[in-house]
Design a protein around this motif. Structure first.
Motif, mmCIF file in Angstrom:
data_model
loop_
_atom_site.group_PDB
_atom_site.id
_atom_site.type_symbol
_atom_site.label_atom_id
_atom_site.label_comp_id
_atom_site.label_asym_id
_atom_site.label_seq_id
_atom_site.Cartn_x
_atom_site.Cartn_y
_atom_site.Cartn_z
ATOM 1 N N ASP A 323 14.845 75.679 71.336
ATOM 2 C CA ASP A 323 14.414 75.860 69.956
ATOM 3 C C ASP A 323 15.455 75.214 69.048
ATOM 4 N N CYS A 324 14.995 74.391 68.117
ATOM 5 C CA CYS A 324 15.930 73.570 67.334
ATOM 6 C C CYS A 324 16.874 74.385 66.459
ATOM 7 N N GLU A 325 16.548 75.662 66.204
ATOM 8 C CA GLU A 325 17.391 76.480 65.336
ATOM 9 C C GLU A 325 18.160 77.565 66.084
ATOM 10 N N ASP A 326 17.926 77.698 67.393
ATOM 11 C CA ASP A 326 18.501 78.796 68.172
ATOM 12 C C ASP A 326 19.810 78.351 68.829
ATOM 13 N N VAL A 327 20.921 78.561 68.130
ATOM 14 C CA VAL A 327 22.218 78.125 68.643
ATOM 15 C C VAL A 327 22.556 78.815 69.955
ATOM 16 N N GLU A 328 22.149 80.058 70.106
ATOM 17 C CA GLU A 328 22.421 80.783 71.337
ATOM 18 C C GLU A 328 21.744 80.102 72.524
ATOM 19 N N ALA A 329 20.516 79.625 72.314
ATOM 20 C CA ALA A 329 19.797 78.923 73.385
ATOM 21 C C ALA A 329 20.506 77.624 73.748
ATOM 22 N N TRP A 330 21.004 76.923 72.744
ATOM 23 C CA TRP A 330 21.746 75.676 73.008
ATOM 24 C C TRP A 330 23.024 75.969 73.791
ATOM 25 N N GLY A 331 23.711 77.043 73.412
ATOM 26 C CA GLY A 331 24.919 77.421 74.145
ATOM 27 C C GLY A 331 24.599 77.775 75.593
ATOM 28 N N GLY A 332 23.472 78.466 75.800
ATOM 29 C CA GLY A 332 23.068 78.821 77.150
ATOM 30 C C GLY A 332 22.728 77.600 77.984
ATOM 31 N N ALA A 333 22.060 76.632 77.369
ATOM 32 C CA ALA A 333 21.706 75.401 78.084
ATOM 33 C C ALA A 333 22.953 74.620 78.475
ATOM 34 N N LEU A 334 23.919 74.555 77.551
ATOM 35 C CA LEU A 334 25.150 73.830 77.843
ATOM 36 C C LEU A 334 25.937 74.531 78.960
ATOM 37 N N ALA A 335 26.006 75.853 78.916
ATOM 38 C CA ALA A 335 26.701 76.594 79.970
ATOM 39 C C ALA A 335 25.992 76.406 81.310
ATOM 40 N N ARG A 336 24.676 76.325 81.276
ATOM 41 C CA ARG A 336 23.916 76.123 82.509
ATOM 42 C C ARG A 336 24.261 74.782 83.149
ATOM 43 N N LEU A 337 24.358 73.737 82.326
ATOM 44 C CA LEU A 337 24.723 72.428 82.867
ATOM 45 C C LEU A 337 26.162 72.414 83.371
ATOM 46 N N ARG A 338 27.023 73.178 82.724
ATOM 47 C CA ARG A 338 28.414 73.306 83.202
ATOM 48 C C ARG A 338 28.457 73.977 84.568
ATOM 49 N N ASP A 339 27.647 75.022 84.724
ATOM 50 C CA ASP A 339 27.703 75.840 85.934
ATOM 51 C C ASP A 339 26.814 75.323 87.065
ATOM 52 N N GLU A 340 25.868 74.448 86.739
ATOM 53 C CA GLU A 340 24.942 73.925 87.755
ATOM 54 C C GLU A 340 25.015 72.397 87.766
ATOM 55 N N PRO A 341 26.085 71.843 88.335
ATOM 56 C CA PRO A 341 26.240 70.391 88.345
ATOM 57 C C PRO A 341 25.113 69.660 89.073
ATOM 58 N N THR A 342 24.502 70.309 90.056
ATOM 59 C CA THR A 342 23.375 69.671 90.752
ATOM 60 C C THR A 342 22.206 69.480 89.801
ATOM 61 N N LEU A 343 21.913 70.474 88.976
ATOM 62 C CA LEU A 343 20.855 70.356 87.977
ATOM 63 C C LEU A 343 21.177 69.252 86.986
ATOM 64 N N ALA A 344 22.422 69.216 86.505
ATOM 65 C CA ALA A 344 22.817 68.171 85.546
ATOM 66 C C ALA A 344 22.595 66.790 86.137
ATOM 67 N N LYS A 345 22.968 66.625 87.400
ATOM 68 C CA LYS A 345 22.801 65.328 88.062
ATOM 69 C C LYS A 345 21.329 64.978 88.218
ATOM 70 N N GLN A 346 20.502 65.951 88.589
ATOM 71 C CA GLN A 346 19.071 65.702 88.771
ATOM 72 C C GLN A 346 18.407 65.298 87.452
ATOM 73 N N LEU A 347 18.739 65.998 86.377
ATOM 74 C CA LEU A 347 18.174 65.666 85.066
ATOM 75 C C LEU A 347 18.574 64.258 84.651
ATOM 76 N N ALA A 348 19.839 63.924 84.846
ATOM 77 C CA ALA A 348 20.347 62.612 84.449
ATOM 78 C C ALA A 348 19.687 61.502 85.250
ATOM 79 N N GLU A 349 19.583 61.683 86.548
ATOM 80 C CA GLU A 349 18.996 60.650 87.397
ATOM 81 C C GLU A 349 17.521 60.457 87.090
ATOM 82 N N ARG A 350 16.810 61.559 86.862
ATOM 83 C CA ARG A 350 15.383 61.439 86.555
ATOM 84 C C ARG A 350 15.169 60.792 85.189
ATOM 85 N N ALA A 351 16.016 61.128 84.228
ATOM 86 C CA ALA A 351 15.916 60.514 82.898
ATOM 87 C C ALA A 351 16.108 59.001 82.995
#
Length: 376
Positions: A323-351
């Motif tokens: 959600d473009c106004e939900d800073v908490e959601a953005w923080g959660g997404a960023l922490a998720r990418l920090r904690d799940e490097p496999t997910l970050a790599k998959q998203l990047a490669e698919r993009a």
């Protein structure tokens, strides 16, 4: 094919539209066409200190560039259009590709096949512009109208039902990032996530989110690349005391690639209302260049969950959407990418894979030329 590409963009400048027309001119030329780009200085100040315009934008010198000066008088846009059309007629061009509707109208009057590209609804133009556009729509010389999103196509066909069947959707694009692009040195401490935002800083582009996110996530470093001086001054004041955010200021389009390549995560935090310079509200129709540049670099993206962005970005496949106004959601997404490097790599490669398949400038130019051939 001999193509005259007419734009009212200022080249060189800090505007996204100047990047667009320089990249598209290169792409048409790389596809084997003889291209001349006409630019102007009607709407933006030329970027000072640029010695080589082509290297500034990271494009080859495979097309001609003509800066067409017109007096700063009432109606200068129509004078620019008329002079561009005269150049098209005199130069014997096969087609005139226009980001300026006055040039499109006058070129059609002179018998030239024309393609008109718009990134905003023509129904929101001033009265005289709407009148000229309606007249242009009656011309058999108008081969197609190009828009950058399906949302804009729907709006154009709603406002002008007579153009159904002639509207082509061609999202913005980027160039593939060469392997020899060296990441910018960020002097990052080991173990800290480097988060980047590249683009303008005016209202609605998302600095509202970036500034709060930096304060919320002290375990990451935030890098802001781009912006006009007045916007930079404003956000530097707003972020005073937030030690993990760095404003790098304006850099050339070519240099921006090195910054993007250095980031671990990139942000696209567009808001529901985006008021672009000299254009107005663009949030419903925009196809942000940075989305494609992020994809080209193969970086994990966190973006606003807006309908127009979902035309390109898919939650959990090539981006995480919030959600473009939900800073908490953005923080959660960023922490998720920090904690799940496999997910970050998959998203990047698919993009990156989706980008290479669909969204290069060269593919865009080839598709538009092919569409023109079927309509000629």
């Amino acid at each position: 094919m001999k193509i005259l590409y007419v734009s009212s963009s200022t080249v060189p400048s800090r505007t996204a539209n100047s990047v667009h027309v320089m990249k598209m001119s290169q792409a048409f030329a790389n596809n084997g066409h003889d291209v001349t780009l006409i630019a102007s200085e009607m709407h933006a100040t030329a970027q000072p200190g640029v010695e080589d315009v082509f290297s500034h934008y990271g494009v080859e010198k495979n097309f001609s560039l003509l800066n067409l000066a017109v007096p700063k008088l009432p109606g200068q846009g129509y004078l620019f259009g008329a002079l561009s059309a005269w150049h098209a007629w005199r130069g014997g061009y096969d087609v005139v590709f226009c980001r300026n509707f006055a040039a499109c109208y006058f070129s059609a009057l002179l018998g030239k096949p024309v393609i008109f590209e718009t990134h905003m609804p023509m129904g929101e133009r001033k009265l005289l512009g709407r009148i000229f556009f309606k007249r242009l729509l009656k011309s058999p010389r108008l081969k197609q109208v190009v828009v950058i999103t399906h949302a804009l196509k729907r709006r154009m066909e709603q406002d002008y039902p007579q153009i159904k069947g002639r509207v082509v959707v061609a999202p913005d694009g980027a160039d593939p990032v060469a392997d020899d692009v060296v990441p910018m040195s960020l002097d990052a401490a080991e173990g800290r996530i480097q988060v980047g935002y590249v683009g303008h800083l005016y209202k609605g582009k998302g600095m509202e989110i970036v500034s709060q996110l930096a304060a919320r996530c002290p375990w990451a470093d935030f890098h802001v690349v781009g912006g006009m001086e007045e916007d930079l001054d404003h956000w530097k004041r707003e972020c005073a005391g937030t030690d993990n955010i760095v404003f790098h200021g304006y850099v050339s389009h070519q240099q921006a690639k090195a910054y993007i390549k250095a980031f671990d995560v990139v942000l696209l935090p567009n808001q529901r209302k985006v008021a672009a310079y000299d254009v107005g509200e663009i949030s419903q129709w925009t196809s942000p260049l940075k989305a494609f540049e992020y994809m080209a670099a193969g970086k994990p993206i966190i973006a606003s969950d807006l309908p127009v962005l979902r035309e390109v970005l898919i939650e959990g496949e090539n981006a995480l959407l919030c959600d473009c106004e939900d800073v908490e959601a953005w923080g959660g997404a960023l922490a998720r990418l920090r904690d799940e490097p496999t997910l970050a790599k998959q998203l990047a490669e698919r993009a990156k894979a989706i980008f290479l398949e669909k969204y290069t400038w060269q593919a865009r130019a080839a598709a538009l030329a092919a569409t023109l051939a079927t309509r000629s």
